[in-house]
Design a protein around this motif. Structure first.
Motif, short mmCIF file in Angstrom:
data_model
loop_
_atom_site.label_atom_id
_atom_site.label_comp_id
_atom_site.label_asym_id
_atom_site.label_seq_id
_atom_site.Cartn_x
_atom_site.Cartn_y
_atom_site.Cartn_z
N HIS A 494 0.82 -1.21 0.00
CA HIS A 494 0.00 0.00 0.00
C HIS A 494 0.86 1.27 0.00
O HIS A 494 0.37 2.34 0.37
N GLN A 500 -4.56 1.87 5.13
CA GLN A 500 -4.93 0.80 4.21
C GLN A 500 -4.23 -0.51 4.56
O GLN A 500 -4.83 -1.59 4.48
N GLU A 504 -6.03 -4.13 5.74
CA GLU A 504 -5.76 -5.44 5.11
C GLU A 504 -5.47 -6.50 6.16
O GLU A 504 -5.92 -7.65 6.04
#
Length: 546
Positions: A494, A500, A504
């Motif tokens: 990312h 982000q 995940e």
């Protein structure tokens, strides 16, 4: 093992002291909660030790005895009052109120932070979990040793009963007791037979849990060539330990191996790879290695893990001739193949040739019907995912054959749990009909630029091969408290965006920042430097870690 109220007081006697009763009861503690609310029970699950300074103790409408009764009814196992901020000593009416409600009352002395009690609780939780893990591993080794004795049926039953602190039994296909330990449990085993008969467990791998008086009984079917061949039971006063089900599945696999071994046909060579694969899949990698060594089938030193969808049993049997493997427990679960690194590429190519390819699932050889070549060297490779397809799209071939899978990079036998986790994560994002080699970036680089593997790509294209220190890679992978390889991979994937990457991995962004701080400390490099980040990303891809 559980954390108890008595255990907490014994561990920190100067920071958590009983008022009444003495000695403190050994009640199980599920958590330590701090609250000044008049009624905190809406925020509790039951089993907590509640800590309070008594800030609102005399501001509430209910008298103290009603407050204590409300906590006891909500499942609180102990009340600890912190002295200093509000009270210099325990309020006079509180001890009789707690005694009347049956609620143990404790004192946190002045200048003692509540966090000291919370830290001790979580320290004991970690110790309990470590003890449970060691017990589970020791039990798996005990089951393997039992299976190698002259009377494996009786020895396995004895080992599993000892491990769970209860009793165990093997029933024959007619539900009569064949083995039981201890012998005094034979009447209870016969009582369990009527319940098993009532539930009509007829599938070879069926399982159920049911109460029998004050005990919980776990039963698992024993199969032979697709038919029910008996039952394995384990029971103890409730609750059953968390590892009991894994032990039962392991014991079932060992008993089925023993039965096939004892048959005149001598089916050990074909059964052993499946048993080793089942043990490895259940997390008993060490036990699988011990069993293979004892029975003349040593496990390979370097392996690659493959998860294959819809692999027919005939294909699995062919793989088992050379490699450790295990079928899925259900039709939806992929088969596990633990491929010896020396023959992994050949086995993977054979699976792909017989499998069905493409996002719409066409068969590989059938691609010739469209005029497109089925030769893997002329296939189109997705440089992002490693997906390989051959030819134009056709409807799914409904014939027999696997429908895709993933293959990890190489690791040691001891790395199997990590490789399996990596394969499972990759398979979730792999569409049916797709075949992914997670070590494929090196080969794609070779085809694209005439370079030698991923090392050639890094060295020839950017000159960054020296930026990756192998010793620091090992330090990252061996960090015991978190998967820092996955953390670094998500961060790089990312492009340094913490939110982000945290999403995940299912982490809070602060936890992600904390882990990345550890990564930076171990690697001692500037991951915000694009050249350094690129080198580490390519290195992780080459190892199947990204």
């Amino acid at each position: 093992m559980v954390v108890t109220l008595a255990g907490l007081c014994q561990a920190i006697p100067t920071r958590l002291q009983p008022v009444a009763p003495v000695p403190v009861p050994a009640a199980a503690v599920s958590g330590v909660h701090v609250s000044e609310l008049p009624d905190p029970t809406a925020f509790l699950d039951g089993g907590e030790l509640l800590l309070t300074t008594g800030l609102t103790l005399f501001d509430q409408d209910l008298p103290l005895h009603a407050y204590a009764a409300r906590l006891a009814a909500g499942g609180v196992v102990g009340l600890g009052i912190g002295l200093g901020p509000v009270f210099d000593h325990v309020p006079p009416g509180l001890p009789p109120a707690c005694e009347r409600a049956g609620l143990p009352l404790l004192v946190v002395p002045e200048h003692t932070p509540f966090q000291a009690v919370v830290r001790e609780f979580w320290r004991q939780v970690g110790t309990v979990r470590e003890s449970d893990l060691q017990a589970a591993v020791g039990s798996a080794h005990a089951l393997v040793r039992a299976a190698l004795t002259d009377d494996p049926g009786a020895a396995v039953v004895r080992a599993i009963a000892t491990s769970v602190g209860g009793w165990s039994a093997v029933l024959d296909p007619e539900a009569a007791v064949a083995h039981v330990h201890p012998r005094a449990a034979a009447p209870r085993a016969r009582q369990a037979i009527s319940e098993i008969t009532r539930m009509r467990l007829s599938a070879p791998h069926s399982a159920a849990t049911f109460p029998l008086g004050q005990e919980d009984v776990l039963v698992h079917g024993l199969g032979r060539e697709g038919h029910l061949d008996g039952y394995l039971l384990v029971a103890r006063p409730r609750p059953l330990p968390t590892h009991a089900r894994h032990l039962l599945v392991t014991a079932s696999a060992l008993l089925q191996l023993q039965e096939r071994w004892a048959r005149p046909s001598g089916a050990l060579p074909s059964a052993l790879p499946l048993v080793l694969g089942t043990l490895a899949r259940l997390g008993h990698v060490g036990a699988a290695g011990d069993l293979g060594a004892c029975l003349g089938r040593p496990t390979p030193d370097r392996v690659r893990v493959a998860l294959v969808r819809d692999l027919p049993r005939s294909h699995l049997d062919r793989v088992a001739a050379e490699h450790v493997c295990a079928p899925g427990a259900s039709a939806d679960e992929p088969a596990l193949l633990v491929l010896d690194d020396r023959g992994a590429a050949r086995a993977w190519d054979a699976l792909r040739r017989h499998g069905r390819h493409g996002r719409d699932g066409r068969a590989g050889p059938a691609a010739d019907r469209t005029g497109a070549a089925a030769d893997p060297e002329r296939a189109t490779a997705d440089t992002t995912t490693g997906d390989t397809t051959t030819g134009a799209a056709e409807p799914m071939d409904r014939g027999e054959g696997p429908t895709g899978g993933v293959l990890t990079a190489t690791g040691s036998w001891a790395d199997l749990p990590r490789l399996l986790t990596r394969a499972e994560e990759a398979l979730v994002h792999t569409p049916p009909g797709t075949w992914r080699d997670l070590a494929a970036p090196a080969r794609r680089a070779d085809r694209a630029g005439g370079l030698e593997g991923l090392a050639g790509l890094v060295d020839g294209a950017t000159g960054l091969v020296g930026l990756v220190d192998e010793a620091r890679v090992e330090a990252l992978a061996s960090y015991p408290r978190a998967d820092l390889v996955a953390t670094l991979a998500a961060y790089l994937r990312h492009r340094g965006r913490i939110d982000q990457a945290a999403a995940e991995l299912g982490l809070h962004r602060n936890s992600m920042r904390h882990r990345m701080g550890i990564v930076r400390e171990i690697l001692d490099v500037d991951l915000d430097d694009p050249d350094v980040a690129a080198a580490w990303w390519l290195s992780l891809r080459a190892r199947g870690g990204a």
